[in-house]
Write an enzyme that holds these catalytic residues in place. Sequence first.
Site, PDB file in Angstrom:
ATOM      1  N   ARG A  50       0.843  -1.204   0.000  1.00 57.05           N
ATOM      2  CA  ARG A  50       0.000   0.000   0.000  1.00 57.05           C
ATOM      3  C   ARG A  50       0.869   1.241   0.000  1.00 57.05           C
ATOM      4  O   ARG A  50       0.684   2.156  -0.811  1.00 57.05           O
ATOM      5  CB  ARG A  50      -0.932  -0.010   1.213  1.00 57.05           C
ATOM      6  CG  ARG A  50      -1.928  -1.165   1.209  1.00 57.05           C
ATOM      7  CD  ARG A  50      -2.845  -1.146   2.408  1.00 57.05           C
ATOM      8  NE  ARG A  50      -2.115  -1.237   3.672  1.00 57.05           N
ATOM      9  CZ  ARG A  50      -2.506  -1.976   4.704  1.00 57.05           C
ATOM     10  NH1 ARG A  50      -3.612  -2.683   4.629  1.00 57.05           N
ATOM     11  NH2 ARG A  50      -1.803  -2.006   5.814  1.00 57.05           N
TER      12      ARG A  50
ATOM     13  N   SER B 164      -6.076  -0.506  -0.935  1.00 54.94           N
ATOM     14  CA  SER B 164      -6.592  -1.666  -0.218  1.00 54.94           C
ATOM     15  C   SER B 164      -5.770  -2.879  -0.620  1.00 54.94           C
ATOM     16  O   SER B 164      -5.728  -3.255  -1.793  1.00 54.94           O
ATOM     17  CB  SER B 164      -8.073  -1.880  -0.565  1.00 54.94           C
ATOM     18  OG  SER B 164      -8.545  -3.105  -0.040  1.00 54.94           O
TER      19      SER B 164
ATOM     20  N   LYS C 121     -10.111   6.185   4.531  1.00 53.38           N
ATOM     21  CA  LYS C 121      -8.829   5.618   4.946  1.00 53.38           C
ATOM     22  C   LYS C 121      -8.606   6.069   6.379  1.00 53.38           C
ATOM     23  O   LYS C 121      -8.662   7.265   6.686  1.00 53.38           O
ATOM     24  CB  LYS C 121      -7.691   6.121   4.048  1.00 53.38           C
ATOM     25  CG  LYS C 121      -6.359   5.441   4.319  1.00 53.38           C
ATOM     26  CD  LYS C 121      -6.385   3.983   3.876  1.00 53.38           C
ATOM     27  CE  LYS C 121      -5.008   3.332   4.035  1.00 53.38           C
ATOM     28  NZ  LYS C 121      -5.015   1.942   3.561  1.00 53.38           N
TER      29      LYS C 121
ATOM     30  N   SER D 172     -11.051   1.509   5.396  1.00 60.79           N
ATOM     31  CA  SER D 172      -9.822   0.719   5.245  1.00 60.79           C
ATOM     32  C   SER D 172      -8.742   1.292   6.139  1.00 60.79           C
ATOM     33  O   SER D 172      -8.478   2.501   6.110  1.00 60.79           O
ATOM     34  CB  SER D 172      -9.377   0.757   3.773  1.00 60.79           C
ATOM     35  OG  SER D 172      -8.192   0.033   3.577  1.00 60.79           O
TER      36      SER D 172
ATOM     37  N   ARG E  31     -12.438 -11.685   1.183  1.00 64.35           N
ATOM     38  CA  ARG E  31     -12.172 -10.979  -0.074  1.00 64.35           C
ATOM     39  C   ARG E  31     -12.245 -11.935  -1.262  1.00 64.35           C
ATOM     40  O   ARG E  31     -12.791 -11.603  -2.317  1.00 64.35           O
ATOM     41  CB  ARG E  31     -10.803 -10.301  -0.028  1.00 64.35           C
ATOM     42  CG  ARG E  31     -10.786  -8.935   0.634  1.00 64.35           C
ATOM     43  CD  ARG E  31      -9.488  -8.203   0.345  1.00 64.35           C
ATOM     44  NE  ARG E  31      -8.324  -8.900   0.849  1.00 64.35           N
ATOM     45  CZ  ARG E  31      -7.768  -8.705   2.037  1.00 64.35           C
ATOM     46  NH1 ARG E  31      -8.307  -7.814   2.880  1.00 64.35           N
ATOM     47  NH2 ARG E  31      -6.701  -9.369   2.410  1.00 64.35           N
TER      48      ARG E  31
ATOM     49  N   SER F   5     -12.844  -4.844  -0.613  1.00 63.79           N
ATOM     50  CA  SER F   5     -12.020  -4.597   0.566  1.00 63.79           C
ATOM     51  C   SER F   5     -12.516  -5.441   1.721  1.00 63.79           C
ATOM     52  O   SER F   5     -13.730  -5.580   1.935  1.00 63.79           O
ATOM     53  CB  SER F   5     -12.080  -3.104   0.925  1.00 63.79           C
ATOM     54  OG  SER F   5     -11.444  -2.843   2.158  1.00 63.79           O
TER      55      SER F   5
ATOM     56  N   ALA G  48     -15.541  -5.566   7.254  1.00 56.55           N
ATOM     57  CA  ALA G  48     -16.743  -4.745   7.063  1.00 56.55           C
ATOM     58  C   ALA G  48     -17.462  -4.443   8.372  1.00 56.55           C
ATOM     59  O   ALA G  48     -18.685  -4.391   8.434  1.00 56.55           O
ATOM     60  CB  ALA G  48     -17.694  -5.437   6.085  1.00 56.55           C
TER      61      ALA G  48
ATOM     62  N   GLY H 236     -22.241  -9.089   5.938  1.00 54.44           N
ATOM     63  CA  GLY H 236     -22.523  -8.557   4.613  1.00 54.44           C
ATOM     64  C   GLY H 236     -21.730  -7.295   4.363  1.00 54.44           C
ATOM     65  O   GLY H 236     -20.641  -7.121   4.892  1.00 54.44           O
TER      66      GLY H 236
END
Length: 369
Positions: A54, A85, A164, A233, A328, A347, A350, A358
């Site tokens: 990243r 990500s 971010k 993220s 992912r 990404s 969650a 979900g």
Amino acid sequence: MRTTSVGVFRIATAGPGDVSGLMDLIGSGAIDPTSILAVLGKTEGNGGVNDFTREYAVAALCTALAPKLGLSAEAVEQRIAFVMSGGTEGVLSPHITVFARSEAERPARLYGKRLSIGMAHTRDFLPEELGRAAQIAETAKAVRAAMADAGINDPADVHFVQIKCPLLTSERVAAANARGTTTATTSAYSSMAYSRGASALGVAVALGEISSDVGDEDVLRRYDLFSKVASTSSGIELMHNVVIVLGNSTSSASEFEIGHAVMEDAIDAAAVVSALNSVGLGAAPQTTAGRTLVNIFAKAEASPDGTVRGFRHTMLEDTDISATRHARAAVGGLIAGLAGTGAIYVSGGAEHQGPAGGGPVAAIARLSD
């Protein structure tokens, strides 16, 4: 209110340091580097605390753009929002999506709302504020500022909020302890979830999805509290939140449109189709009736209750592979099959981004009519 034109460019990358595709588009005049507002990317790292792909990708982009903008690489990073990500497991393909914004005249023949983008930053956080009420409140303020920057007044017109956010390191935890305070967790990996979760709750507060009395005790506990459009993220490279709001606005003269749906679990194909339908596309569309798929953005998570539709999953018990990598790969494969491409932004992690297990899924289409 000013009128803007928003451009979206999905560019394949051969590695985290590959900027050739972007430079080609700048060289051809397709992208004006001064108009670039944000870059969202998928890199082939592990997506964890030590995912240096990243930082490598951001450094490469900043170095390449610096002479084009007449700025130092450090100044480029302050000017443009870079959200990388990590993790392209399964069929996911490394790429970047560049968002450019410029002043424009809205043609008289242009009707309806079109894609708009806005950006804002929070203040820097203290380590002990991550994953707690302060991060929620400051994020909510930044989301409202980004909406104003995008020319979006109605929360219903917001379809994706990319953030971010920071994480904790042993040094940051030690600094908090030295001041006589404690952090939400002492684990760097766990802190990623706390920071993502608090940031998502900030989005939910800003958009009126939940009440503003949410607090420390709700983060990673009250999974009934979530945002339907938040995507957060965590990264080691910053101590503040960068907020990017994507939605539709009458102040935009863009050729693009965005819509979204919410996946109830990791195999919710109907929600993905609904997101595609929201921008006039269908399953495996690419191009349909004057509309072309540009990209899909989604969050993925291993359901915290250990089941998917009543059947046990083992993602949370796998010692060899992180649950976020499993998620992912699973969600990426599902969406890729429906979208007809693996060059999509999925990404992991969650927390409070959609219902537990979900997550939100948004689609951007180019309109040629």
